[in-house]
Design a protein around this motif. Structure first.
Motif, PDB file in Angstrom:
ATOM      1  N   MET A  15       0.852  -1.202   0.000  1.00 38.31           N
ATOM      2  CA  MET A  15       0.000   0.000   0.000  1.00 38.31           C
ATOM      3  C   MET A  15       0.882   1.244   0.000  1.00 38.31           C
ATOM      4  N   SER A  16       0.595   2.200  -0.878  1.00 38.52           N
ATOM      5  CA  SER A  16       1.429   3.391  -1.014  1.00 38.52           C
ATOM      6  C   SER A  16       1.289   4.292   0.204  1.00 38.52           C
ATOM      7  N   GLU A  17       2.389   5.027   0.485  1.00 39.88           N
ATOM      8  CA  GLU A  17       2.425   5.942   1.614  1.00 39.88           C
ATOM      9  C   GLU A  17       1.708   7.234   1.268  1.00 39.88           C
ATOM     10  N   LEU A  18       0.949   7.770   2.210  1.00 42.13           N
ATOM     11  CA  LEU A  18       0.260   9.041   1.987  1.00 42.13           C
ATOM     12  C   LEU A  18       1.273  10.175   1.900  1.00 42.13           C
ATOM     13  N   PRO A  19       1.075  11.151   1.003  1.00 37.82           N
ATOM     14  CA  PRO A  19       1.961  12.320   0.978  1.00 37.82           C
ATOM     15  C   PRO A  19       1.881  13.090   2.292  1.00 37.82           C
ATOM     16  N   GLU A  20       2.985  13.753   2.635  1.00 38.70           N
ATOM     17  CA  GLU A  20       3.020  14.522   3.882  1.00 38.70           C
ATOM     18  C   GLU A  20       1.969  15.629   3.893  1.00 38.70           C
ATOM     19  N   VAL A  70      -1.073  15.591   2.713  1.00 38.49           N
ATOM     20  CA  VAL A  70      -2.383  15.072   3.127  1.00 38.49           C
ATOM     21  C   VAL A  70      -2.410  14.858   4.633  1.00 38.49           C
ATOM     22  N   LYS A  71      -1.322  14.320   5.185  1.00 40.87           N
ATOM     23  CA  LYS A  71      -1.255  14.118   6.635  1.00 40.87           C
ATOM     24  C   LYS A  71      -1.329  15.459   7.370  1.00 40.87           C
ATOM     25  N   ASP A  72      -0.584  16.437   6.843  1.00 39.43           N
ATOM     26  CA  ASP A  72      -0.593  17.756   7.491  1.00 39.43           C
ATOM     27  C   ASP A  72      -1.978  18.388   7.437  1.00 39.43           C
ATOM     28  N   LEU A  73      -2.656  18.271   6.285  1.00 38.78           N
ATOM     29  CA  LEU A  73      -3.994  18.844   6.162  1.00 38.78           C
ATOM     30  C   LEU A  73      -4.969  18.153   7.116  1.00 38.78           C
ATOM     31  N   VAL A  97      -5.077  29.624  17.529  1.00 37.36           N
ATOM     32  CA  VAL A  97      -4.716  28.696  18.604  1.00 37.36           C
ATOM     33  C   VAL A  97      -4.447  27.300  18.037  1.00 37.36           C
ATOM     34  N   ALA A  98      -5.261  26.864  17.075  1.00 37.03           N
ATOM     35  CA  ALA A  98      -5.038  25.560  16.441  1.00 37.03           C
ATOM     36  C   ALA A  98      -3.680  25.523  15.749  1.00 37.03           C
ATOM     37  N   GLY A  99      -3.323  26.604  15.070  1.00 36.19           N
ATOM     38  CA  GLY A  99      -2.008  26.673  14.430  1.00 36.19           C
ATOM     39  C   GLY A  99      -0.879  26.579  15.428  1.00 36.19           C
ATOM     40  N   PHE A 100      -1.061  27.221  16.579  1.00 39.47           N
ATOM     41  CA  PHE A 100      -0.037  27.153  17.624  1.00 39.47           C
ATOM     42  C   PHE A 100       0.107  25.721  18.149  1.00 39.47           C
ATOM     43  N   LEU A 101      -1.025  25.001  18.257  1.00 41.82           N
ATOM     44  CA  LEU A 101      -0.993  23.639  18.780  1.00 41.82           C
ATOM     45  C   LEU A 101      -0.301  22.662  17.833  1.00 41.82           C
ATOM     46  N   VAL A 102      -0.415  22.874  16.521  1.00 41.47           N
ATOM     47  CA  VAL A 102       0.200  21.947  15.551  1.00 41.47           C
ATOM     48  C   VAL A 102       1.553  22.432  15.073  1.00 41.47           C
ATOM     49  N   SER A 103       2.071  23.516  15.647  1.00 38.83           N
ATOM     50  CA  SER A 103       3.367  24.047  15.233  1.00 38.83           C
ATOM     51  C   SER A 103       4.495  23.304  15.928  1.00 38.83           C
ATOM     52  N   PRO A 104       5.707  23.356  15.382  1.00 38.63           N
ATOM     53  CA  PRO A 104       6.861  22.706  16.035  1.00 38.63           C
ATOM     54  C   PRO A 104       7.185  23.295  17.402  1.00 38.63           C
ATOM     55  N   GLN A 105       6.634  24.494  17.721  1.00 35.91           N
ATOM     56  CA  GLN A 105       6.923  25.103  19.018  1.00 35.91           C
ATOM     57  C   GLN A 105       6.235  24.374  20.173  1.00 35.91           C
ATOM     58  N   MET A 106       5.235  23.522  19.859  1.00 36.35           N
ATOM     59  CA  MET A 106       4.539  22.769  20.906  1.00 36.35           C
ATOM     60  C   MET A 106       5.146  21.376  21.004  1.00 36.35           C
ATOM     61  N   TYR A 118       4.549  18.810  23.002  1.00 34.54           N
ATOM     62  CA  TYR A 118       3.747  17.694  23.485  1.00 34.54           C
ATOM     63  C   TYR A 118       2.612  17.312  22.537  1.00 34.54           C
ATOM     64  N   THR A 119       2.568  17.885  21.358  1.00 30.82           N
ATOM     65  CA  THR A 119       1.515  17.571  20.390  1.00 30.82           C
ATOM     66  C   THR A 119       2.133  17.227  19.043  1.00 30.82           C
ATOM     67  N   MET A 120       1.319  16.628  18.175  1.00 26.80           N
ATOM     68  CA  MET A 120       1.772  16.336  16.813  1.00 26.80           C
ATOM     69  C   MET A 120       1.997  17.645  16.062  1.00 26.80           C
ATOM     70  N   SER A 121       2.993  17.654  15.180  1.00 26.30           N
ATOM     71  CA  SER A 121       3.361  18.880  14.473  1.00 26.30           C
ATOM     72  C   SER A 121       3.253  18.679  12.975  1.00 26.30           C
ATOM     73  N   VAL A 122       3.078  19.778  12.281  1.00 27.55           N
ATOM     74  CA  VAL A 122       3.062  19.771  10.816  1.00 27.55           C
ATOM     75  C   VAL A 122       4.462  19.460  10.309  1.00 27.55           C
ATOM     76  N   MET A 123       4.551  18.566   9.318  1.00 33.17           N
ATOM     77  CA  MET A 123       5.851  18.125   8.816  1.00 33.17           C
ATOM     78  C   MET A 123       6.366  19.016   7.691  1.00 33.17           C
ATOM     79  N   ASP A 124       5.501  19.347   6.726  1.00 38.08           N
ATOM     80  CA  ASP A 124       5.928  20.105   5.547  1.00 38.08           C
ATOM     81  C   ASP A 124       5.304  21.494   5.595  1.00 38.08           C
ATOM     82  N   ARG A 125       5.989  22.454   6.216  1.00 28.41           N
ATOM     83  CA  ARG A 125       5.432  23.799   6.383  1.00 28.41           C
ATOM     84  C   ARG A 125       5.397  24.570   5.077  1.00 28.41           C
ATOM     85  N   ASP A 126       6.289  24.227   4.129  1.00 33.45           N
ATOM     86  CA  ASP A 126       6.317  24.956   2.855  1.00 33.45           C
ATOM     87  C   ASP A 126       5.026  24.729   2.073  1.00 33.45           C
TER      88      ASP A 126
END
Length: 754
Positions: free
Chosen positions: A1-6, A8-11, A38-47, A49-57
């Motif tokens: 099974m193919s891997e999901l693009p980053e 899609v995971k980030d979205l 606030v949601a952006g702050f929670l998914v940012s690398p600055q947090m 203890y939470t999951m972060s966005v991988m591909d910010r570009d």
């Protein structure tokens, strides 16, 4: 099974977290924009203890698309005609507020020793109040129907327009690396030129195109066409040196004048909301907690600057526009916050690499704080006015109430001169821009093409002659209209008859326009030939005289102008036909405290189905219902027997207090949401009449199935293929098989009694 693009995971992460946080903010009755941040702050690398966005570009690319759609939607809500009808009062208030807040931002930035571009961008951010936040605050506090709220919204519309201009100017300053008067003047001239050109050409072409394909347009096709036009203008805008957001706004403002505008706004709204949410989430991702700690003092100073600056300078701007002191203070205090445009301007500065990274999270923190304080500032305006009224002498209060730069008094003759010169100037500018655009297109694309078709020195002059002749013919209707338009207007004739002293100035206005028109022909001939200047001027004048007396050109110019006016007014005409426009007497009521407001009947209103006589709105609230807008119909002067239905728009006449009471009462008298909606499912059951049944020996009317049990008999089995209808007088007998519909609990009650 193919891997999901980053991506899609980030979205998935962004949208899930944003959905949860915005539900919480909706519950707390806070603006959704803050929830996205606030949601952006929670998914940012600055947090940590939470999951972060991988591909910010990639997320940033989607955020840039969000800015385009935000500005496109803003353009759809914008109307040049509305701006022209506002008069000078909102313009004076807007310019005063923006200038003073920009200077305040520059001062604060310089006090902290920030760079020149940081100070300039900070000033631009502080000058822009948030339309979304203010509108929601008015709605939550029940102030949206009051007169001062309309004044605030007018200024906010102008602020949004000037924000677009400011973004273009800031981009130009960032490119040149310095802030100079000549650079600003050049930027303004370029903006005016391209804005006028695109708007005039767009009003000629876009409505005509949509009108020709209207029969083939369903919502899906209209969505694709609208977004396609938006992206096309965004690309064109970037090609001529502006931002893509500016082009999107221009296309939105063009489509806002079409008949399809309301439908486009509705179908584009979900797309705008999706990409706009991603943009605001990306704003929150740039918030660095350590920066907020390090810059706590500047954040508090900027918050104080906004609160105090808008309270003072905002009130002063409305005072200068002609509003009384109390109204001016209520307007000024309402604008004490920054919002979405501050984020867009900050994103622009970061993308251009001209502002420091710390400025972005600082502005976000300031926006969050001022947003929470907005309702308190709105409530504080009246007590502050009372305090000023108590401490100032009545003479000074009276003077402040009668400052009115927005309504100068002029004599009738001066008014005629003012209107005539404004109309002539506007026509000259528009036709000059169209002529310049045609000349640029002909010399850039057509002239090289003709020269390739006719190579060689001998044929070179023929190519120039063909190009020059076609160019002159193309701009001829515009030049003729420039010279002849308004020469027979009511103002021109009134001034001519009024005094002989007016004859020479009026003739001079014609001569000036003739010279401007000749200069275009002079430029074309000078560019394509080597004749002497005297000969070229003579040819220009002769050609111009031919144009003036050409009936064919006169007919062409009149047809073009009529087509433009028809396209420009098409949305107004459609609104009048469908009854969506307010009465002409709106805003002309003698009592300044009485005005017209639209009140929408909620879907769950308890007033639905009641007549106006039973509602007794005049006796209860002192208001008058002048019209009811229902679907595509307008019911003018409804009588007491007219019923009110959900979704009706009541056009009501009354004072601020009366309209506020009506709006609050209408919002209270609604049915509460059914929390047991899952238990309302209807079921179909088969019931056999037995000796112990409570229905045996009774007719359908006597059984009480509908009244007591809230169920309905749909038929009875009599050995046929289909069920037989049960008459109200039919007596139920032992063994009858009846089918009934009802809620599960009601049918269970019947079965328990069997």
């Amino acid at each position: 099974m193919s891997e999901l693009p980053e991506l899609v995971k980030d979205l998935a992460l962004i949208l899930v977290v944003a959905g949860i946080v915005t539900l919480l903010f909706k519950r707390l009755k806070q603006p959704l924009v803050l929830g996205y941040i606030v949601a952006g702050f929670l998914v940012s690398p600055q947090m940590p203890y939470t999951m972060s966005v991988m591909d910010r570009d990639n997320v940033q690319t989607w955020a840039d698309i969000g800015v385009i759609f935000l500005l496109f939607s803003l353009g759809l809500d914008f109307s040049f005609k509305k701006i022209l009808k506002m008069g000078m009062a909102p313009v004076i208030a807007t310019c005063t507020i923006i200038f003073c807040m920009i200077m305040s931002g520059l001062t604060v930035g310089n006090l902290f020793g920030w760079s020149k571009m940081d100070c300039v961008f900070l000033g631009g951010m502080l000058a822009m109040s948030s339309t979304t936040i203010i509108y929601k605050a008015f709605d939550d506090l029940g102030m949206r129907q009051q007169r001062f709220a309309g004044l605030v919204m007018s200024v906010l519309i102008l602020e949004d327009i000037l924000a677009i201009v400011m973004m273009v100017m800031l981009s130009a300053m960032a490119g040149s690396g310095h802030v100079g008067g000549s650079q600003m003047l050049t930027s303004i001239i370029r903006i005016v030129f391209f804005l006028t050109l695109w708007f005039v050409v767009g009003i000629f072409l876009i409505p005509a195109f949509l009108r020709s394909v209207r029969k083939m347009m369903n919502e899906e096709v209209l969505l694709v066409v609208s977004i396609g036009l938006c992206c096309l203008m965004a690309v064109v805008s970037t090609q001529v040196g502006f931002s893509s957001a500016f082009g999107a706004f221009v296309m939105g403002s063009i489509l806002a004048e079409t008949v399809e505008a309301d439908k486009i706004i509705r179908i584009v709204e979900p797309v705008k909301n999706l990409f706009g949410a991603i943009f605001f989430v990306s704003v929150g991702m740039l918030v660095v907690p350590q920066v907020l700690v390090d810059y706590a003092l500047p954040i508090l100073c900027i918050v104080g600057t906004i609160l105090l600056g808008q309270a003072v300078f905002g009130s002063m701007g409305y005072l200068l526009s002609g509003q009384p002191l109390k109204t001016a203070m209520r307007c000024g205090f309402s604008m004490a916050q920054i919002g979405e445009f501050a984020f867009i301007i900050a994103s622009l500065g970061l993308s251009l690499g001209v502002i420091s990274p710390f400025l972005y999270p600082v502005v976000v923190a300031v926006s969050v704080i001022t947003t929470f304080l907005t309702p308190y500032m709105m409530r504080a305006s009246v007590p502050c006015y009372g305090m000023i009224e108590r401490h100032l002498s009545p003479l000074w209060v009276n003077r402040l109430n009668h400052i009115a730069l927005g309504h100068p008094q002029t004599r009738k003759g001066d008014n005629n001169w003012h209107r005539l010169l404004m109309q002539m100037g506007r026509n000259t500018v528009i036709y000059s821009i169209l002529s310049i655009a045609i000349i640029m297109l002909m010399f850039t694309f057509f002239l090289p093409f003709v020269r390739r078709l006719l190579p060689g020195w001998e044929l070179h002059w023929w190519a120039n002659a063909i190009c020059g002749t076609l160019t002159v013919l193309l701009i001829a209707p515009f030049l003729r209209a420039m010279v002849m338009k308004k020469n027979h207007s009511e103002e021109f004739q009134a001034l001519w008859k009024q005094s002989r002293l007016n004859h020479l100035p009026l003739i001079f206005t014609i001569i000036v326009r003739v010279v401007i028109a000749c200069s275009f022909i002079f430029y074309i001939t000078n560019y394509l030939s080597r004749f002497t200047n005297a000969l070229m001027i003579t040819l220009a004048v002769v050609a111009l005289i031919i144009m003036i007396f050409s009936r064919k050109l006169k007919k062409s110019s009149i047809q073009l102008e009529r087509l433009f006016v028809q396209n420009l007014r098409s949305r107004d005409i459609e609104a009048q036909v469908r009854g969506h426009r307010k009465p002409l007497y709106e805003g002309r009521l003698l009592d300044r405290d009485v005005h017209i407001a639209d009140v929408i009947v909620p879907n769950g209103s308890k007033w639905a189905g009641m007549t106006l006589k039973k509602l007794a709105l005049r006796n209860r609230f002192g208001v008058h219902v002048s019209s009811i807008l229902r679907a595509n119909r307008r019911l003018n002067i409804p009588d007491g027997d007219c019923m009110v239905f959900p979704g009706d728009c009541l056009q009501v006449i009354g004072s601020d207090e009366q309209l506020t009471m009506l709006s609050n009462e209408m919002r209270k008298e609604v049915y509460e949401e059914d929390i047991d909606i899952e238990n309302r499912e209807m079921k179909l059951k088969q019931i056999v009449i037995t000796h112990s049944s409570p229905f045996i020996g009774k007719t359908l009317q006597e059984s009480g199935i509908r009244e007591r049990y809230n169920c309905m008999v749909v038929g009875i089995e009599e050995g046929k293929k289909n069920l037989s209808q049960v008459k109200p007088t039919r007596i139920f007998n032992h063994g009858d098989i009846i089918w009934m519909v009802g809620e599960d609990k009601d049918i269970t009650r019947i079965l328990n009694e069997e």
